[in-house]
Design a protein around this motif. Structure first.
Motif, PDB file in Angstrom:
ATOM      1  N   GLY A  76       0.838  -1.186   0.000  1.00 18.91           N
ATOM      2  CA  GLY A  76       0.000   0.000   0.000  1.00 18.91           C
ATOM      3  C   GLY A  76       0.879   1.244   0.000  1.00 18.91           C
ATOM      4  N   ILE A  77       0.629   2.143  -0.942  1.00 19.27           N
ATOM      5  CA  ILE A  77       1.458   3.348  -1.074  1.00 19.27           C
ATOM      6  C   ILE A  77       0.597   4.565  -0.779  1.00 19.27           C
ATOM      7  CG2 ILE A  77       2.939   4.708  -2.566  1.00 19.27           C
ATOM      8  CD1 ILE A  77       4.031   1.915  -1.948  1.00 19.27           C
ATOM      9  N   ALA A  78       0.815   5.133   0.395  1.00 18.91           N
ATOM     10  CA  ALA A  78       0.083   6.325   0.815  1.00 18.91           C
ATOM     11  C   ALA A  78       1.012   7.198   1.638  1.00 18.91           C
ATOM     12  CB  ALA A  78      -1.148   5.954   1.627  1.00 18.91           C
ATOM     13  N   ALA A  79       0.905   8.492   1.448  1.00 17.76           N
ATOM     14  CA  ALA A  79       1.760   9.425   2.178  1.00 17.76           C
ATOM     15  C   ALA A  79       1.124  10.803   2.145  1.00 17.76           C
ATOM     16  CB  ALA A  79       3.156   9.469   1.557  1.00 17.76           C
ATOM     17  N   LEU A  80       1.664  11.690   2.948  1.00 26.09           N
ATOM     18  CA  LEU A  80       1.198  13.069   2.919  1.00 26.09           C
ATOM     19  C   LEU A  80       1.690  13.784   1.668  1.00 26.09           C
ATOM     20  CD1 LEU A  80       1.753  14.089   6.645  1.00 26.09           C
ATOM     21  CD2 LEU A  80      -0.442  13.955   5.466  1.00 26.09           C
ATOM     22  N   SER A  81       2.873  13.410   1.186  1.00 31.70           N
ATOM     23  CA  SER A  81       3.456  14.090   0.031  1.00 31.70           C
ATOM     24  C   SER A  81       3.674  13.107  -1.109  1.00 31.70           C
ATOM     25  CB  SER A  81       4.799  14.738   0.398  1.00 31.70           C
ATOM     26  OG  SER A  81       5.792  13.745   0.577  1.00 31.70           O
ATOM     27  N   THR A  82       3.652  13.625  -2.317  1.00 27.46           N
ATOM     28  CA  THR A  82       3.931  12.807  -3.494  1.00 27.46           C
ATOM     29  C   THR A  82       5.362  12.285  -3.447  1.00 27.46           C
ATOM     30  OG1 THR A  82       2.354  14.102  -4.792  1.00 27.46           O
ATOM     31  CG2 THR A  82       3.962  12.798  -6.011  1.00 27.46           C
ATOM     32  N   LEU A 103      -2.786   4.774  -3.348  1.00 26.50           N
ATOM     33  CA  LEU A 103      -3.824   5.582  -2.721  1.00 26.50           C
ATOM     34  C   LEU A 103      -3.642   7.047  -3.082  1.00 26.50           C
ATOM     35  CD1 LEU A 103      -3.387   2.983  -0.778  1.00 26.50           C
ATOM     36  CD2 LEU A 103      -4.559   4.386   0.930  1.00 26.50           C
ATOM     37  N   PRO A 104      -4.703   7.826  -2.999  1.00 22.77           N
ATOM     38  CA  PRO A 104      -4.541   9.278  -3.080  1.00 22.77           C
ATOM     39  C   PRO A 104      -3.785   9.762  -1.846  1.00 22.77           C
ATOM     40  CG  PRO A 104      -6.769   8.734  -2.422  1.00 22.77           C
ATOM     41  CD  PRO A 104      -6.106   7.434  -2.755  1.00 22.77           C
ATOM     42  N   PRO A 105      -3.266  10.983  -1.847  1.00 17.48           N
ATOM     43  CA  PRO A 105      -2.508  11.459  -0.696  1.00 17.48           C
ATOM     44  C   PRO A 105      -3.394  11.590   0.538  1.00 17.48           C
ATOM     45  CG  PRO A 105      -2.904  13.243  -2.249  1.00 17.48           C
ATOM     46  CD  PRO A 105      -3.324  11.977  -2.927  1.00 17.48           C
ATOM     47  N   TYR A 106      -2.804  11.273   1.693  1.00 15.50           N
ATOM     48  CA  TYR A 106      -3.518  11.478   2.941  1.00 15.50           C
ATOM     49  C   TYR A 106      -3.895  12.951   3.087  1.00 15.50           C
ATOM     50  CZ  TYR A 106      -2.080   6.919   4.853  1.00 15.50           C
ATOM     51  OH  TYR A 106      -1.909   5.580   5.090  1.00 15.50           O
ATOM     52  N   VAL A 107      -5.020  13.221   3.671  1.00  9.41           N
ATOM     53  CA  VAL A 107      -5.485  14.558   4.067  1.00  9.41           C
ATOM     54  C   VAL A 107      -5.858  15.422   2.868  1.00  9.41           C
ATOM     55  CG1 VAL A 107      -4.986  16.673   5.345  1.00  9.41           C
ATOM     56  CG2 VAL A 107      -4.057  14.490   6.155  1.00  9.41           C
ATOM     57  N   TYR A 108      -4.930  15.591   1.907  1.00  7.28           N
ATOM     58  CA  TYR A 108      -5.158  16.536   0.819  1.00  7.28           C
ATOM     59  C   TYR A 108      -5.998  15.897  -0.282  1.00  7.28           C
ATOM     60  CZ  TYR A 108      -4.253  20.232  -2.563  1.00  7.28           C
ATOM     61  OH  TYR A 108      -4.386  21.270  -3.456  1.00  7.28           O
ATOM     62  N   SER A 109      -7.113  16.502  -0.567  1.00  5.92           N
ATOM     63  CA  SER A 109      -7.986  16.042  -1.638  1.00  5.92           C
ATOM     64  C   SER A 109      -8.386  17.259  -2.459  1.00  5.92           C
ATOM     65  CB  SER A 109      -9.230  15.359  -1.079  1.00  5.92           C
ATOM     66  OG  SER A 109     -10.104  14.966  -2.109  1.00  5.92           O
ATOM     67  N   SER A 110      -8.138  17.194  -3.763  1.00  5.62           N
ATOM     68  CA  SER A 110      -8.358  18.385  -4.571  1.00  5.62           C
ATOM     69  C   SER A 110      -8.836  18.005  -5.960  1.00  5.62           C
ATOM     70  CB  SER A 110      -7.055  19.198  -4.627  1.00  5.62           C
ATOM     71  OG  SER A 110      -7.239  20.398  -5.349  1.00  5.62           O
ATOM     72  N   CYS A 130       0.370  -2.150 -10.851  1.00  8.51           N
ATOM     73  CA  CYS A 130      -0.268  -1.293  -9.853  1.00  8.51           C
ATOM     74  C   CYS A 130      -1.780  -1.472  -9.830  1.00  8.51           C
ATOM     75  CB  CYS A 130       0.051   0.175 -10.132  1.00  8.51           C
ATOM     76  SG  CYS A 130       1.799   0.588  -9.936  1.00  8.51           S
ATOM     77  N   MET A 131      -2.319  -1.295  -8.633  1.00 12.12           N
ATOM     78  CA  MET A 131      -3.753  -1.314  -8.402  1.00 12.12           C
ATOM     79  C   MET A 131      -4.149   0.034  -7.806  1.00 12.12           C
ATOM     80  SD  MET A 131      -5.904  -3.898  -5.891  1.00 12.12           S
ATOM     81  CE  MET A 131      -4.710  -3.693  -4.552  1.00 12.12           C
ATOM     82  N   LEU A 132      -5.042   0.747  -8.451  1.00  9.41           N
ATOM     83  CA  LEU A 132      -5.551   2.002  -7.919  1.00  9.41           C
ATOM     84  C   LEU A 132      -6.539   1.705  -6.800  1.00  9.41           C
ATOM     85  CD1 LEU A 132      -5.625   5.134  -8.423  1.00  9.41           C
ATOM     86  CD2 LEU A 132      -7.659   4.698  -9.828  1.00  9.41           C
ATOM     87  N   TYR A 133      -6.463   2.467  -5.719  1.00  6.14           N
ATOM     88  CA  TYR A 133      -7.377   2.277  -4.594  1.00  6.14           C
ATOM     89  C   TYR A 133      -8.386   3.418  -4.608  1.00  6.14           C
ATOM     90  CZ  TYR A 133      -8.805   1.445   0.319  1.00  6.14           C
ATOM     91  OH  TYR A 133      -9.511   1.184   1.477  1.00  6.14           O
TER      92      TYR A 133
END
Length: 298
Positions: A76-82, A103-110, A130-133
């Motif tokens: 699982g690949i998730a982080a606050l920053s790219t 995963l999309p970035p934690y917290v930031y959704s735009s 890769c699998m998109l979540y």
């Protein structure tokens, strides 16, 4: 990377001091694989990824690869920053993972532009499949089928999607637009049978951490179209499977693991263990399930 079958979203076990219990992690992986699971997904939402340091994540992936042997490990690949997400993806490839769950970035959704940049940066950072979540409920980012098509056009190694919108119509919408370009995996436990009927062929499962045999049997029956036999297990399992879709899903699943002798209820703050009332409710569900447990062996 084969994204079909039952692929547990494995929980992260902790010692009393809340350090990672690597020994139990390895034995838990081996137990689930012996029961018929086709691989392991680590560092997902259920794995409490947001509370782990970068180094802990890498060490967990190493332990998973070691324990899984010839079975694949999905990171699982998730982080606050790219930048950090890209670094973790590259480390996952280095230590021997065979796939990524992006995963999309934690917290930031735009905007779609920013979300596309983020996930494209991760997908393009390695040669791994890769699998998109897609989990708009938890992450406030909804990857629409048309946006998935854009990503597929840019990235041949985007081969699957974990669909956790909890709307079975999304499975049919993705299939209608992309045909078989993406393997679709059910991402919420209480939608497995409906998801397979609509065209999903994989399951990133949660309660499998405590009930792997029943999870694998339910998946197999659904894939074989043996709906009546599947329904018997599904109806038995659903009260527990619904624990995967509530706010404290991590605590509930870990509590069930502890009560069946396969884990600990410990979680890292800000999560706290279940209240006495929540624990009593879950204990009742589990007791009923164990008293009526179906025979699923061959």
């Amino acid at each position: 990377m084969n994204f079909k079958g039952v692929i547990p979203a494995i929980t992260t076990p902790f010692h009393e001091d809340l350090s990672v219990d690597f020994d139990f992690l390895k034995s838990h992986i081996q137990w689930m694989l012996e029961k018929g699971c086709t691989g392991i997904t680590a560092l997902g939402s259920l794995g409490e990824s947001a509370t782990l340091t970068f180094d802990e994540k890498v060490q967990i992936l190493k332990a998973c690869v070691e324990a899984a042997g010839d079975k694949p490990v999905v990171a699982g690949i998730a982080a606050l920053s790219t930048r950090e997400a890209v670094q973790l993806a590259q480390e996952a490839e280095r230590v021997g993972c065979q796939g990524l769950m992006v995963l999309p970035p934690y917290v930031y959704s735009s905007s779609w532009e920013e979300m596309k940049f983020h996930v494209s940066s991760v997908i393009g950072a390695t040669s791994l499949d890769c699998m998109l979540y897609n989990n708009p409920i938890a992450y406030k980012t909804d990857f629409l089928p048309e946006e998935m098509a854009e990503l597929c056009a840019d990235h041949p190694n985007l081969v699957a999607v974990k669909e956790s919108s909890a709307d079975v119509r999304r499975v049919t919408a993705i299939r209608a637009l992309l045909q078989d370009r993406l393997t679709i995996l059910v991402g919420v436990d209480d939608l497995l049978v409906e998801g397979v009927a609509a065209g999903a062929t994989g399951w990133i499962a949660g309660l499998v951490n405590a009930f792997p045999e029943e999870s694998v049997r339910l998946y197999d029956l659904s894939m074989q179209g043996q709906w009546e036999e599947a329904r018997k297990i599904y109806e038995w399992f659903l009260p527990l499977l619904r624990l995967d879709t509530v706010l404290k899903f991590v605590q509930y699943i870990k509590f069930v693991q502890e009560k069946v002798g396969m884990g600990s209820a410990r979680v890292r703050p800000p999560r706290l263990e279940l209240t006495p009332e929540e624990a009593e409710y879950t204990r009742g569900l589990l007791q009923t399930a164990l008293e009526n447990r179906p025979v699923v062996g061959a």
